[in-house]
Design a protein around this motif. Structure first.
Motif, PDB file in Angstrom:
ATOM      1  N   ARG A  90       0.014   4.419 -12.416  1.00 16.27           N
ATOM      2  CA  ARG A  90      -0.702   5.098 -11.639  1.00 16.27           C
ATOM      3  C   ARG A  90      -1.292   6.599 -12.491  1.00 16.27           C
ATOM      4  O   ARG A  90      -2.443   6.572 -12.252  1.00 16.27           O
ATOM      5  CB  ARG A  90       0.028   5.696 -10.406  1.00 16.27           C
ATOM      6  CG  ARG A  90       0.143   4.424  -9.267  1.00 16.27           C
ATOM      7  CD  ARG A  90       0.508   4.903  -7.728  1.00 16.27           C
ATOM      8  NE  ARG A  90       1.698   5.451  -7.855  1.00 16.27           N
ATOM      9  CZ  ARG A  90       2.831   4.745  -7.778  1.00 16.27           C
ATOM     10  NH1 ARG A  90       2.752   3.543  -7.686  1.00 16.27           N
ATOM     11  NH2 ARG A  90       3.937   5.442  -7.516  1.00 16.27           N
ATOM     12  N   GLU A 113      -2.867  -1.077  -7.174  1.00 16.16           N
ATOM     13  CA  GLU A 113      -3.707  -0.378  -8.186  1.00 16.16           C
ATOM     14  C   GLU A 113      -5.250  -0.441  -8.031  1.00 16.16           C
ATOM     15  O   GLU A 113      -5.669   0.870  -8.243  1.00 16.16           O
ATOM     16  CB  GLU A 113      -3.227  -1.186  -9.725  1.00 16.16           C
ATOM     17  CG  GLU A 113      -1.655  -0.833  -9.882  1.00 16.16           C
ATOM     18  CD  GLU A 113      -1.330  -2.074 -11.039  1.00 16.16           C
ATOM     19  OE1 GLU A 113      -0.174  -1.764 -11.363  1.00 16.16           O
ATOM     20  OE2 GLU A 113      -2.141  -2.654 -11.443  1.00 16.16           O
ATOM     21  N   TYR A 116      -5.852   2.276  -5.317  1.00 16.88           N
ATOM     22  CA  TYR A 116      -5.598   3.564  -5.831  1.00 16.88           C
ATOM     23  C   TYR A 116      -6.758   3.878  -6.701  1.00 16.88           C
ATOM     24  O   TYR A 116      -7.347   4.985  -6.422  1.00 16.88           O
ATOM     25  CB  TYR A 116      -4.345   3.577  -6.391  1.00 16.88           C
ATOM     26  CG  TYR A 116      -3.989   4.784  -6.990  1.00 16.88           C
ATOM     27  CD1 TYR A 116      -3.734   5.896  -6.082  1.00 16.88           C
ATOM     28  CD2 TYR A 116      -3.907   5.133  -8.246  1.00 16.88           C
ATOM     29  CE1 TYR A 116      -3.537   7.071  -6.498  1.00 16.88           C
ATOM     30  CE2 TYR A 116      -3.537   6.412  -8.833  1.00 16.88           C
ATOM     31  CZ  TYR A 116      -3.093   7.397  -7.974  1.00 16.88           C
ATOM     32  OH  TYR A 116      -2.981   8.617  -8.252  1.00 16.88           O
TER      33      TYR A 116
END
Length: 135
Positions: A90, A113, A116
């Motif tokens: 991240r 992911e 995000y």
């Protein structure tokens, strides 16, 4: 190791602007982070080569925990390592200017992911666009 959690849209924007300014000041080329299942490590290496040839800085997963290794042979240590590696990835996404998703399969971790990266306003490309969960 723990990474700062970005709480508000204002904080995210301020940090992103600071990072963008620092990259400009340093004259850094675009940074691309490679995401995807580690079952595609060979394809990730090929994508790394192509993106590097295109003049980009490339960051990608550094550990393939699906392959045996003494560093994650203990199941308890392996689970703790997986958590740290997810946090580290991240951080790579926050650092990157764009995301390249490799492979023709999107699992839960890669899906998270992608979400995000998009929540941070990062452009996301796919080697196999048909697997884009938002397509």
């Amino acid at each position: 190791m723990s990474y700062p959690q970005l709480h508000t849209p204002e904080e995210k924007l301020a940090d992103a602007e600071k990072l963008a300014d620092a990259k400009k000041l340093l004259s850094l080329p675009r940074i691309v982070v490679i995401c995807g299942s580690t079952r595609f490590m060979t394809e990730m290496t090929e994508a790394d080569l192509r993106e590097t040839k295109a003049g980009k800085i490339v960051v990608k997963p550094g550990c393939d925990m699906k392959s045996p290794h003494e560093l994650w042979s203990d199941p308890v240590e392996a689970e703790a390592l997986k958590v740290r590696l997810d946090e580290l990835h991240r951080a790579k996404i926050r650092l990157a200017d764009e995301v390249l998703v490799v492979g023709d399969y999107i699992g839960d971790s890669t899906r998270a992911e992608i979400a995000y990266a998009r929540s941070l306003g990062k452009p996301v490309r796919f080697t196999h666009p048909e697997v884009d969960p938002d397509a």
